[in-house]
Design a protein around this motif. Structure first.
Motif, PDB file in Angstrom:
ATOM      1  N   ILE A  62       0.827  -1.207   0.000  1.00 21.17           N
ATOM      2  CA  ILE A  62       0.000   0.000   0.000  1.00 21.17           C
ATOM      3  C   ILE A  62       0.862   1.259   0.000  1.00 21.17           C
ATOM      4  O   ILE A  62       0.581   2.216  -0.734  1.00 21.17           O
ATOM      5  CB  ILE A  62      -0.966  -0.009   1.203  1.00 21.17           C
ATOM      6  N   LEU A  63       1.920   1.258   0.795  1.00 17.74           N
ATOM      7  CA  LEU A  63       2.764   2.448   0.891  1.00 17.74           C
ATOM      8  C   LEU A  63       3.803   2.531  -0.218  1.00 17.74           C
ATOM      9  O   LEU A  63       4.531   3.520  -0.299  1.00 17.74           O
ATOM     10  CB  LEU A  63       3.461   2.485   2.251  1.00 17.74           C
ATOM     11  N   PHE A 176       0.231   6.675   4.968  1.00 15.66           N
ATOM     12  CA  PHE A 176      -1.105   6.313   4.496  1.00 15.66           C
ATOM     13  C   PHE A 176      -1.958   7.538   4.152  1.00 15.66           C
ATOM     14  O   PHE A 176      -3.091   7.383   3.703  1.00 15.66           O
ATOM     15  CB  PHE A 176      -1.871   5.440   5.503  1.00 15.66           C
ATOM     16  N   CYS A 177      -1.431   8.741   4.329  1.00 18.77           N
ATOM     17  CA  CYS A 177      -2.190   9.955   4.028  1.00 18.77           C
ATOM     18  C   CYS A 177      -1.442  10.909   3.106  1.00 18.77           C
ATOM     19  O   CYS A 177      -2.045  11.826   2.553  1.00 18.77           O
ATOM     20  CB  CYS A 177      -2.529  10.691   5.325  1.00 18.77           C
ATOM     21  N   ARG A 267      -6.647  -4.111   4.839  1.00 20.96           N
ATOM     22  CA  ARG A 267      -7.549  -4.652   3.808  1.00 20.96           C
ATOM     23  C   ARG A 267      -8.536  -3.580   3.354  1.00 20.96           C
ATOM     24  O   ARG A 267      -8.836  -3.450   2.152  1.00 20.96           O
ATOM     25  CB  ARG A 267      -8.282  -5.869   4.353  1.00 20.96           C
ATOM     26  N   TRP A 268      -9.060  -2.819   4.308  1.00 25.05           N
ATOM     27  CA  TRP A 268      -9.962  -1.718   3.954  1.00 25.05           C
ATOM     28  C   TRP A 268      -9.241  -0.706   3.067  1.00 25.05           C
ATOM     29  O   TRP A 268      -9.793  -0.228   2.066  1.00 25.05           O
ATOM     30  CB  TRP A 268     -10.474  -1.036   5.224  1.00 25.05           C
ATOM     31  N   GLY A 274      -6.006   1.817  -2.321  1.00 20.96           N
ATOM     32  CA  GLY A 274      -4.615   1.923  -1.913  1.00 20.96           C
ATOM     33  C   GLY A 274      -4.242   3.340  -1.526  1.00 20.96           C
ATOM     34  O   GLY A 274      -5.085   4.150  -1.117  1.00 20.96           O
ATOM     35  N   LEU A 275      -2.973   3.667  -1.671  1.00 22.01           N
ATOM     36  CA  LEU A 275      -2.473   4.962  -1.215  1.00 22.01           C
ATOM     37  C   LEU A 275      -3.174   6.118  -1.913  1.00 22.01           C
ATOM     38  O   LEU A 275      -3.535   7.116  -1.272  1.00 22.01           O
ATOM     39  CB  LEU A 275      -0.965   5.041  -1.447  1.00 22.01           C
ATOM     40  N   GLU A 276      -3.395   6.013  -3.207  1.00 20.42           N
ATOM     41  CA  GLU A 276      -4.052   7.102  -3.936  1.00 20.42           C
ATOM     42  C   GLU A 276      -5.450   7.355  -3.383  1.00 20.42           C
ATOM     43  O   GLU A 276      -5.856   8.503  -3.176  1.00 20.42           O
ATOM     44  CB  GLU A 276      -4.126   6.774  -5.425  1.00 20.42           C
TER      45      GLU A 276
END
Length: 395
Positions: A62-63, A176-177, A267-268, A274-276
């Motif tokens: 994700i990152l 994550f932001c 998972r959420w 994902g990151l975007e």
């Protein structure tokens, strides 16, 4: 002074959790998300090791962490992860530390008072960044990407171009932001309970090949507690990187309820794009609150420069002249009263500013918050402000 209707707003946020840590759970979360946790099992069993590896793999995916960077879980949240990095890696060369909010100042105090490094602290008051042109590219650099307690964020990564020393980044309210320039960062830390609203107690430590090389080629000689130790005995009594720990082995026992909660959040995050997708959620939340701040005469951002404003931890200060004329303790009471009124009504929890920051409000706008709830909160902020002014007889 602005005046507002004493009538309570008709609509309340569906999810009134705006704390800056631990932050709101993902939309739709319930305790049933933890039912698959392998509780009662050894942290070295195949099933628990697989759970931890899955969390690390999802975090990497994700990152968008480079394949040659190592990702490991540390005890004691982001604090434990960052302390481990400082104690194991710093001291070979001069260090510079950026202190523009509470945690950056904490790392600076540790470097000066506990590690006793050859170091320089570049400071700035709440609302500002230090002069980034003063950064020495030969020094090791320690800084928070985003000031959780000040709402000030570095605007980009240009100041890291060509940096030769190690770069240690506390990214606990940025991961994550916000996009992180991994190739310019050698150490990145964050905690489960920040951006994704996971349960507390563990942090994530990401190490670049350059950081691993430092572990293998330099030893401070300082004693390091076991829960922070990233090195092990090597050939000829040398100390080298402990690749069992860095490879994901447990320094101490994990809570697999916490790991399961983090997996649920990851998972959420994947389902949200994902990151975007997570960044887009943050930006919607930030813009909803930003538009209100710009239209409201009694409140403003603590961060003074527009492109240095956090999109996650939005720190706000009172700018009504009648309030500004009051002593700091009266302004602090005003912020506390607003927070108390909102909590009593059940419409917002934990929105007063950090204790060391200028008196005001702090509203988390990270990816697990919904923009509709931010929008519903805004009339309540105006109502609570008017009620607090009247209760404290600020005129």
């Amino acid at each position: 002074m602005s005046t507002f209707s004493a009538n309570k707003p008709a609509r309340a946020p569906e999810r009134p959790w705006f704390s800056s840590g631990p932050t709101s759970k993902r939309p739709g979360w319930s305790v049933s998300a933890l039912t698959g946790a392998p509780v009662g099992r050894s942290n070295r069993s195949k099933v628990t090791v697989a759970r931890l590896n899955q969390a690390i793999d999802l975090t990497r995916s994700i990152l968008q962490i480079p394949a040659d960077y190592h990702v490991l879980v540390m005890p004691a949240s982001d604090t434990g992860a960052f302390e481990a990095a400082m104690w194991n890696l710093l001291g070979e060369r001069k260090a510079q530390l950026l202190a523009f909010e509470s945690f950056g100042q904490l790392w600076a105090d540790d470097a000066v008072n506990h590690l006793k490094l050859d170091c320089e602290v570049l400071s700035a008051p709440y609302g500002q960044l230090p002069d980034l042109s003063q950064i020495d590219p030969q020094a090791d650099l320690v800084f928070p990407w985003n000031g959780t307690t000040s709402g000030v964020c570095v605007p980009n990564s240009d100041f890291l171009d060509g940096h030769r020393g190690l770069v240690l980044c506390d990214a606990t309210s940025a991961a994550f932001c916000m996009e992180l320039p991994w190739q310019k960062l050698d150490v990145v830390t964050f905690s489960f309970q920040k951006a994704l609203g996971g349960e507390a107690g563990f942090g994530v430590l990401v190490l670049s090949p350059k950081a691993i090389d430092r572990l293998n080629t330099w030893d401070s000689g300082r004693p390091i507690p076991k829960v922070l130790r990233l090195k092990a005995k090597g050939p000829n009594n040398t100390q080298i990187a402990d690749m069992k720990i860095i490879g994901g082995d447990a320094i101490n026992t994990y809570s697999f309820l916490v790991i399961e909660d983090y997996l649920d959040a990851l998972r959420w995050a994947s389902l949200e794009g994902g990151l975007e997708g997570l960044i887009n959620r943050c930006n919607r939340n930030f813009n909803t609150l930003r538009e209100w701040v710009e239209a409201t005469p009694w409140i403003d951002f603590v961060a003074e420069v527009e492109d240095q404003r956090s999109t996650t931890s939005l720190c706000l200060k009172f700018v009504d002249p009648a309030v500004q004329a009051q002593p700091a303790e009266v302004q602090a009471k005003l912020a506390a009263k607003i927070g108390s009124l909102l909590e009593i009504e059940g419409v917002a929890f934990d929105v007063t500013g950090y204790r060391a920051a200028p008196p005001g409000l702090r509203i988390w706008c990270g990816c697990t918050v919904d923009a509709d709830d931010i929008d519903s909160l805004l009339p309540w902020l105006e109502w609570a402000y008017a009620e607090a002014l009247a209760a404290l007889e600020v005129a």
